[in-house]
Design an enzyme around this catalytic site. Sequence first.
Site, PDB file in Angstrom:
ATOM      1  N   ASP A 166      95.451  31.941 109.184  1.00  0.00           N
ATOM      2  CA  ASP A 166      96.234  30.788 109.670  1.00  0.00           C
ATOM      3  C   ASP A 166      96.654  29.807 108.582  1.00  0.00           C
ATOM      4  OD1 ASP A 166      95.710  31.760 112.146  1.00  0.00           O
ATOM      5  OD2 ASP A 166      94.110  30.342 112.607  1.00  0.00           O
ATOM      6  N   ILE A 539     112.115  39.916  88.116  1.00  0.00           N
ATOM      7  CA  ILE A 539     110.833  40.560  88.383  1.00  0.00           C
ATOM      8  C   ILE A 539     109.897  40.432  87.173  1.00  0.00           C
ATOM      9  CG2 ILE A 539     111.893  42.175  89.996  1.00  0.00           C
ATOM     10  CD1 ILE A 539     111.357  44.371  87.913  1.00  0.00           C
ATOM     11  N   SER A 540     110.468  40.225  85.977  1.00  0.00           N
ATOM     12  CA  SER A 540     109.631  40.174  84.783  1.00  0.00           C
ATOM     13  C   SER A 540     108.845  38.869  84.666  1.00  0.00           C
ATOM     14  CB  SER A 540     110.487  40.321  83.519  1.00  0.00           C
ATOM     15  OG  SER A 540     111.287  41.449  83.619  1.00  0.00           O
ATOM     16  N   ASN A 541     109.271  37.852  85.380  1.00  0.00           N
ATOM     17  CA  ASN A 541     108.639  36.534  85.324  1.00  0.00           C
ATOM     18  C   ASN A 541     108.456  36.055  83.875  1.00  0.00           C
ATOM     19  OD1 ASN A 541     107.581  34.206  86.350  1.00  0.00           O
ATOM     20  ND2 ASN A 541     105.518  35.011  86.643  1.00  0.00           N
ATOM     21  N   GLY A 584     109.280  44.894  82.870  1.00  0.00           N
ATOM     22  CA  GLY A 584     108.832  43.567  82.421  1.00  0.00           C
ATOM     23  C   GLY A 584     109.343  43.206  81.044  1.00  0.00           C
TER      24      GLY A 584
END
Length: 793
Positions: A166, A539-541, A584
Site C-alpha cells: 500500500d 536507459i544508460s542513466n 549502457g
Amino acid sequence: MASRRRASILIPPEKRKCIGVMTSGGDAQGMNGAVRAVVRSSIARGCRVFGIHEGYEGLLHPELIKEMDWISVRGWLSVGGTSIGTARCKDFYERPGRLIAARNLVKAGIDALIVIGGDGSLTGADKFRSEWPGLLSELVEKGELTEAETAPVQHLNIVGMVGSIDNDMAMTDATIGCYSSLQRICEAVDNIDSTALSHQRAFVIEVMGRHCGWLALMAGVSTGADFVFIPEKPFKDNWQEKMKEIIMKHRSLGKRKTIVIVAEGAHDESLNKITPEHVKTLLSNDLKLDTRITTLGHVQRGGLPSAYDRMLATLQGVEAVQAVLDATPETPSPVISITENKICRQPLMDAVAATQSVAVAIKNKDFDKAMSLRDAEFAEYNRIYLMTTNIDSPELRLPEDKRLRIGIIHVGAPAGGMNSATRAAVAYCLARGHKPVALHNGFPGLCRHHGDKPLGSVRDFDWLEVEGWANQGGSEIGTNRGLPSEDMNTTATCFEKYKIQALFLIGGFEAFTALSELRHAREKYAAFRIPMILLPATISNNVPGSEYSLGSDTCLNALIQYCDAIRQSASASRRRVFVVETQGGKSGYVATLAGLCVGAVCVYTPEEGIDHKMMYRDLEYLVREFSKDKGQNRAGKLILRNEQASDTYTTEVIANMIRTAAKGRFEARHVVPGHVQQGGAPSPMDRVRAVRLAVKCIQHLETFAGKSEAHLMAEMTSAAVIGIKGASVAVTGMEHLEKYETDWKDRRPKNEFWIAMKPTVDMLSGRPLAEDTCYACGRKLDHGVVDNHENCA
Ligand code: ADP
C-alpha cells in the site's frame, strides 16, 4: 584470498550479533530480497542469523526459529511473496504472548530483531521493545530464565523495514512491494484500456488501500485515468457532479474510453463510502456509458518483485544490518526508509505514530492534516494529477503575458517514459494557457522542416493526440541523435520562425550535449536566448545532473525478466553460467543495478575495467563455487558485463575462458539481449516520475515568462537539467554541470552515485575482491590495510 576478503568486513567478535529476521503482516513482493540481504550481510559481517518463520507466530514456537546460512537464500531475489512465511498472530497483541516470545528469543540467543512488515507489525515490534526490560524481569521472577541468560540481552535491538504493497508508512517515499503492486495494476489497466477503447466503454477499477490512496493515485497518474478516489482527499461539495463534468469534458474532446480508479477505502467528505457500484450507477444512468467494474484484489500482491523493489529490499536489508551493528541502548529503534534516491533511517516510533495519525485524521474528517502527514511528494502528485486531467479550469490559467510557446523535442535513443513526460507536459501547458509545440524527429527533423516545402515536423499539440500516451513506449514525436551543431544556422532560423519561446528537451547524453551547444550558441544567436531545460531520459542513466533518467527503470525491469528467464532455462541441465552483455555505453549503471536485482555472481563495468588478475580471481571463485554445489539450486548463475567494460575481455571471450576453466564440470554461454533492454511499456516508476518531473520542468520554464533577456542570461538555470540528486529533486545550471560534473570523454557524470553500491553487489554474491579494495566503499586502498573504512573517508 577469500579469508582476506572476509577480514575486510568482519566486525570484532565481541561486537557480533545474533540476528533474528522475520516477515509479518500482509505479504509483499520483495520481502524475500530483503531477507536475503539481511541473511547474507549478517553472515558476511560475522554474525549469526535466524529466520523466524510465520511472523510473530514464529516467536511463540521455538521450532519455527531456524538458523539460516548463505545458501539457504539463494535465488530469493526473484521470488515473490515471502519464503519464511508470514501470518497474523493474535497472541502477540497481548502481553502474555509477548512474554513467551521474549523467553524464546533469549533461549535462542537472539539479541537483535529485524522485522519486515507493515505499520501493524512495526507497532507490535515497538511495543515489544518498550516492554522488553519488564518482560525479562518477569521471566526471571517466574524462574523461566536465569539472570545469567538475560544479562547479555538487557536491551532488545530492533530494526524495522517496511514491506507493504500500500505504501502506507509515513516518513518513507516507498515501501518494499509498492512498485511491484503498482506494476500489477498498470498491467491490468493497460489490458483493460484496449477493450474499453474498442467498445467506448467506461471501467471502474477498485484497487487496494484502506487508509492510503497511494496505489490508486499512482495508478491514475501512470495510466492517465479520468478520475481517482482516494481516502486522504475526498472531493469537496458535490463529487458526483465534478466527476461527471470531467468525464463529459474528456468525452466531448473525443476520448473513447473512461477509466475511474477507486481506492478500497474511498469515501466522501462525510465519510460515506464510495463504492465502485455507486460510481458505475452514475456513469451508466446519468452519462449513459456502458460501464463495467473490475476489482483487482489479490492479483496486486502477486507476481515477481520489480527491479525497484529488489533494489530497495537489498539496499535496505544491508542498511538494516548496519543499523543493528550501530545500535546502542541509547539510540531509538530505527526504521529503514528511502527519500527520493537515498536510503535513510528514521525513528521507528515516530514513523509508526505518524502513520497511525493519518487514519485518525481521516476519521476526524481533517483531510488537510491527513494529506500533510503523507510525504510531500504524495500531495504534489495529487495536485499534478488534478492539473493534468482537469485541463479546462479557468482558475489554473496564467495571464496572457505569462504564457509561452514551448517547443518539446526528443533527442537520442528512445527510452521508456518519453511519451508519458510529453503527455503530462502538454496537458499541464494547456491547463496553464501555454502553447505546446511538437518538434518532430529531433534537431535534424526540425532543420529538414525548414525550406519551401515544410514537412509538418513542427505542430501545435492538442490534448486528444497525447491523451493515450501515458503507457506508450518509444517516442511518438520521433527522436534523433543528431545535434544542433550539424546546422546551427537553420536551427536558429527555425526557432525564430516558429516563435519558440522556451524549450523542453527529453533525452540522454546527446540531449545534454545538444543543450550545451545551444547554450554556447546563445552568444551568436538571439533565438537561443530562451529558457531551456532537459529531462534526462536514457536507459544508460548517464546524464550529469541526475541520479535517475527516465527509461532506466523500464530497462532494468526488461533486463531482470530476461535474466530470470535464461537462468531458469538452465534448471534442466544445471551447472551453467550465463555471461550477459548489457547496454549502457561507458556507464556501468545498468550492469551494476541489474546485477544487484538478479544477484549476479560478477558484474563488469567500464569504470572498473577488467584485468587478468580480476579474471583469474573470478574464474577461481566460480570453479570453487561449482565444486561446492551439491545441486541445491537448479538454476544457472549470471555474470553481467557492460558492452564497453573491456576491449580484450569481450562477452564471448569471458564465456570461453569460463568453459576452459570449468574443464567440463559446468557450462558457459554468452548472450546479448540488445534492444530488449529498451523494454515495452514503460514501468510505473518511469511513468509517474515522467509526469512529476515533466510538470516541474514546465513550471521552471514558466518562471522566466515576461523576464528580460538580461535576467535570463544572468540566471544560471536558464539552461538547466532537472534531476534527482540524493534526497531531493534539483534543477542544476548547465554551465556548472559542463564544468564540474561531466566526464565528456566517457559520456557520463564524473561522480556516479551508484559506484558506492558495487561493493554491496559483490558482497551479496560472495565474490572475492582485490586485496587492496575497501569492502565498505569499493575504494582502492594504498595502505595495504583492508578492514578500516574509516581511513577511506
Ligand atoms: P501489517 O504489518 O501488514 O500492517 P497487521 O496489522 O495485521 O499487518 O499486523 C501483523 C501482526 O503484527 C499482527 O497479527 C500482530 O501479531 C502484530 N501486531 C500488529 N499490531 C500490533 C499491536 N498493536 N501490538 C502488538 N502486536 C501487533
